[in-house]
Motif scaffolding. Sequence first.
Motif, short mmCIF file in Angstrom:
data_model
loop_
_atom_site.label_atom_id
_atom_site.label_comp_id
_atom_site.label_asym_id
_atom_site.label_seq_id
_atom_site.Cartn_x
_atom_site.Cartn_y
_atom_site.Cartn_z
N GLU F 21 0.84 -1.20 0.00
CA GLU F 21 0.00 0.00 0.00
C GLU F 21 0.87 1.25 0.00
O GLU F 21 1.91 1.30 0.67
CB GLU F 21 -0.96 0.00 1.20
CG GLU F 21 -1.98 -1.13 1.07
CD GLU F 21 -3.08 -1.12 2.12
OE1 GLU F 21 -3.90 -2.06 2.12
OE2 GLU F 21 -3.11 -0.18 2.94
N LYS F 23 1.37 5.70 0.05
CA LYS F 23 0.87 6.89 0.74
C LYS F 23 -0.32 7.51 0.02
O LYS F 23 -1.15 8.15 0.63
CB LYS F 23 2.00 7.93 0.89
CG LYS F 23 3.03 7.50 1.93
CD LYS F 23 4.14 8.51 2.10
CE LYS F 23 5.15 7.98 3.12
NZ LYS F 23 6.44 8.64 3.05
N ASN F 24 -0.39 7.33 -1.29
CA ASN F 24 -1.53 7.88 -2.05
C ASN F 24 -2.72 6.93 -2.06
O ASN F 24 -3.63 7.09 -2.89
CB ASN F 24 -1.09 8.26 -3.47
CG ASN F 24 -0.66 7.05 -4.27
OD1 ASN F 24 -0.84 5.91 -3.84
ND2 ASN F 24 -0.10 7.29 -5.44
N LYS F 26 -3.06 3.95 -3.07
CA LYS F 26 -3.10 2.87 -4.06
C LYS F 26 -2.65 1.57 -3.40
O LYS F 26 -1.80 1.56 -2.51
CB LYS F 26 -2.22 3.19 -5.25
CG LYS F 26 -2.79 4.29 -6.12
CD LYS F 26 -2.01 4.46 -7.41
CE LYS F 26 -2.66 5.57 -8.25
NZ LYS F 26 -1.92 5.77 -9.52
N PHE F 28 -1.23 -2.35 -4.43
CA PHE F 28 -0.75 -3.27 -5.46
C PHE F 28 -0.62 -4.66 -4.87
O PHE F 28 -0.19 -4.83 -3.72
CB PHE F 28 0.61 -2.80 -6.00
CG PHE F 28 0.51 -1.51 -6.74
CD1 PHE F 28 0.17 -1.49 -8.08
CD2 PHE F 28 0.70 -0.30 -6.09
CE1 PHE F 28 0.03 -0.30 -8.76
CE2 PHE F 28 0.56 0.90 -6.76
CZ PHE F 28 0.23 0.91 -8.10
N ILE F 39 13.48 0.25 0.96
CA ILE F 39 12.18 -0.39 0.71
C ILE F 39 11.71 -0.13 -0.72
O ILE F 39 10.54 -0.33 -1.04
CB ILE F 39 11.10 -0.01 1.76
CG1 ILE F 39 11.73 0.07 3.17
CG2 ILE F 39 9.97 -1.03 1.79
CD1 ILE F 39 12.39 -1.19 3.68
N LEU F 63 8.36 0.09 -7.33
CA LEU F 63 7.73 1.06 -6.44
C LEU F 63 8.82 1.73 -5.61
O LEU F 63 9.62 1.07 -4.96
CB LEU F 63 6.74 0.35 -5.51
CG LEU F 63 5.57 -0.32 -6.23
CD1 LEU F 63 4.88 -1.32 -5.32
CD2 LEU F 63 4.57 0.74 -6.71
N ARG F 64 8.84 3.09 -5.63
CA ARG F 64 9.87 3.80 -4.85
C ARG F 64 9.56 3.67 -3.37
O ARG F 64 8.44 3.92 -2.92
CB ARG F 64 9.90 5.26 -5.27
CG ARG F 64 11.18 5.96 -4.85
CD ARG F 64 11.27 7.34 -5.48
NE ARG F 64 12.54 7.95 -5.19
CZ ARG F 64 12.79 8.70 -4.11
NH1 ARG F 64 11.85 8.89 -3.21
NH2 ARG F 64 13.98 9.23 -3.93
N GLY F 65 10.60 3.33 -2.58
CA GLY F 65 10.38 2.99 -1.18
C GLY F 65 9.66 4.05 -0.37
O GLY F 65 8.78 3.74 0.44
N ASP F 66 9.98 5.32 -0.59
CA ASP F 66 9.43 6.34 0.30
C ASP F 66 7.95 6.58 0.07
O ASP F 66 7.34 7.38 0.80
CB ASP F 66 10.22 7.64 0.20
CG ASP F 66 9.72 8.51 -0.91
OD1 ASP F 66 9.38 7.97 -1.98
OD2 ASP F 66 9.66 9.73 -0.73
N THR F 67 7.37 5.92 -0.92
CA THR F 67 5.94 6.07 -1.18
C THR F 67 5.14 4.94 -0.54
O THR F 67 3.91 4.97 -0.53
CB THR F 67 5.70 6.12 -2.71
OG1 THR F 67 4.41 6.64 -2.94
CG2 THR F 67 5.80 4.75 -3.35
N ILE F 68 5.85 3.95 0.01
CA ILE F 68 5.21 2.75 0.56
C ILE F 68 4.89 2.93 2.04
O ILE F 68 5.71 3.41 2.80
CB ILE F 68 6.14 1.52 0.36
CG1 ILE F 68 6.22 1.18 -1.13
CG2 ILE F 68 5.67 0.32 1.18
CD1 ILE F 68 7.20 0.08 -1.46
N THR F 69 3.67 2.54 2.45
CA THR F 69 3.35 2.54 3.87
C THR F 69 3.46 1.13 4.47
O THR F 69 3.93 0.97 5.57
CB THR F 69 1.93 3.07 4.16
OG1 THR F 69 1.00 2.28 3.43
CG2 THR F 69 1.80 4.52 3.74
N LEU F 70 3.01 0.11 3.73
CA LEU F 70 3.04 -1.23 4.30
C LEU F 70 3.17 -2.31 3.23
O LEU F 70 2.77 -2.12 2.07
CB LEU F 70 1.79 -1.48 5.17
CG LEU F 70 0.45 -1.60 4.47
CD1 LEU F 70 0.18 -3.05 4.03
CD2 LEU F 70 -0.64 -1.18 5.44
N ILE F 71 3.73 -3.43 3.66
CA ILE F 71 3.84 -4.62 2.81
C ILE F 71 3.35 -5.79 3.64
O ILE F 71 3.84 -6.03 4.74
CB ILE F 71 5.29 -4.87 2.36
CG1 ILE F 71 5.81 -3.66 1.56
CG2 ILE F 71 5.40 -6.14 1.53
CD1 ILE F 71 7.27 -3.75 1.15
#
Lengths: 74, 74, 74, 74, 74, 74, 74
Positions: F21, F23-24, F26, F28, F39, F63-71
């Motif tokens: 997931e 920050k925006n 979305k 995947f 990340i 996916l650029r790491g700093d845009t990711i909140t969780l995996i």
Amino acid sequence: MEPSRPLDALNKARNKKVIVELKNSKQFRGTLIAFDIHINTVLDDAEEYVDGELKRKIGTIFLRGDTITLIAPQ
Amino acid sequence: MEPSRPLDALNKARNKKVIVELKNSKQFRGTLIAFDIHINTVLDDAEEYVDGELKRKIGTIFLRGDTITLIAPQ
Amino acid sequence: MEPSRPLDALNKARNKKVIVELKNSKQFRGTLIAFDIHINTVLDDAEEYVDGELKRKIGTIFLRGDTITLIAPQ
Amino acid sequence: MEPSRPLDALNKARNKKVIVELKNSKQFRGTLIAFDIHINTVLDDAEEYVDGELKRKIGTIFLRGDTITLIAPQ
Amino acid sequence: MEPSRPLDALNKARNKKVIVELKNSKQFRGTLIAFDIHINTVLDDAEEYVDGELKRKIGTIFLRGDTITLIAPQ
Amino acid sequence: MEPSRPLDALNKARNKKVIVELKNSKQFRGTLIAFDIHINTVLDDAEEYVDGELKRKIGTIFLRGDTITLIAPQ
Amino acid sequence: MEPSRPLDALNKARNKKVIVELKNSKQFRGTLIAFDIHINTVLDDAEEYVDGELKRKIGTIFLRGDTITLIAPQ
């Protein structure tokens, strides 16, 4: 042949007209005078455009790199 | 000749009038006294403008670099 | 003479009254006790102002540097 | 066999068509010419799409890495 | 005498009651147990306040430094 | 026994289905092919979901790491 | 006795139930399995809550540190 690096594209655009867009949606057009690894950028004969309309002529402008989203040679 | 660097443009503007714009859309005009590699910036005789109208006169002001979008010598 | 640096302006303001504004638009006024290179800042006798009105008196306050937009000696 | 690293996927996409999406929701399609560890990225024959509609053709474009959310080889 | 540093003010507040405010406007009150140079902070007997009203009692809480705007000893 | 580290959990999920997931907001879903300490993450057979509905199939995605909140491994 | 450090509080919470809140206001509850200096965090038996209501059960989840505002042992 070495794979090209992103700053090579900016180097080729030195002293040429570029479009710079910022995170706050402002657009500047001018001659690319200088940039560094942070993408701090200096334009000469800079003009600010809003929605495609010329808003003001500025002369020289220093743009802080972290506010820039894209630079496109014209 | 060395290609010019972005901070060269700020060095040339030392002790001259500049416009500084922030991410929160505030605009300051004043005399550029000091800056560093983070673009932390000090203006003297600073004035804050909102929508082109003078809002307040401040004297000396320290602006944290990461809040700055652009600096334009006047 | 060395060109002045931004933190010189803050050094001169030590133990004097300053205005500090944050990214969330809060304004604090107080005596500048301490700051560091991140612009983490400590004020004494701090007061919070909202739209120019005194909101609360706080005493000592630690402000995290990255939340600060400007510091102005009064 | 070494576990693969994220930039390996970008290396495989060099000189091929990719989609790049930005934090401001803009989408660019073009040929991936260059990228670095900050994910600063250069596309050739770039086109900007808004809501799936072609908005403009740009030619070469430099995208600052910290504005990018994803890159997908087409 | 050395000029004081911002973390000195936090050191003096150890094991005392503090107010911590976050970028998302939440306010926590509790006993300052620990902090580090990132301003990661641990409170004991923490209470969350919203608009001055007690919202919940939490016990021990770890607050990530980059989310903090201010810390005020009570 | 060493305490486990966060990237151990990602290592165990390699070549398995994960949800990512941003920050925006979305989301995947796809097979976790690669990640690094920032990340930055690569998925294969990626699908984008909006509000739980499949929006598009993408294939490989960086996916650029700093845009990711969780995996989350599925 | 050494003054305690913020990560000590997280170490004490290992293998215990914690609440984690994110900048986007999501709340996760689960068993704290791992964390690092960036506060990247792994929970087991994780559940997502929205406004105090259970939204979904997730199992293992990796949360990127810079999205986290607080961690509270339950």
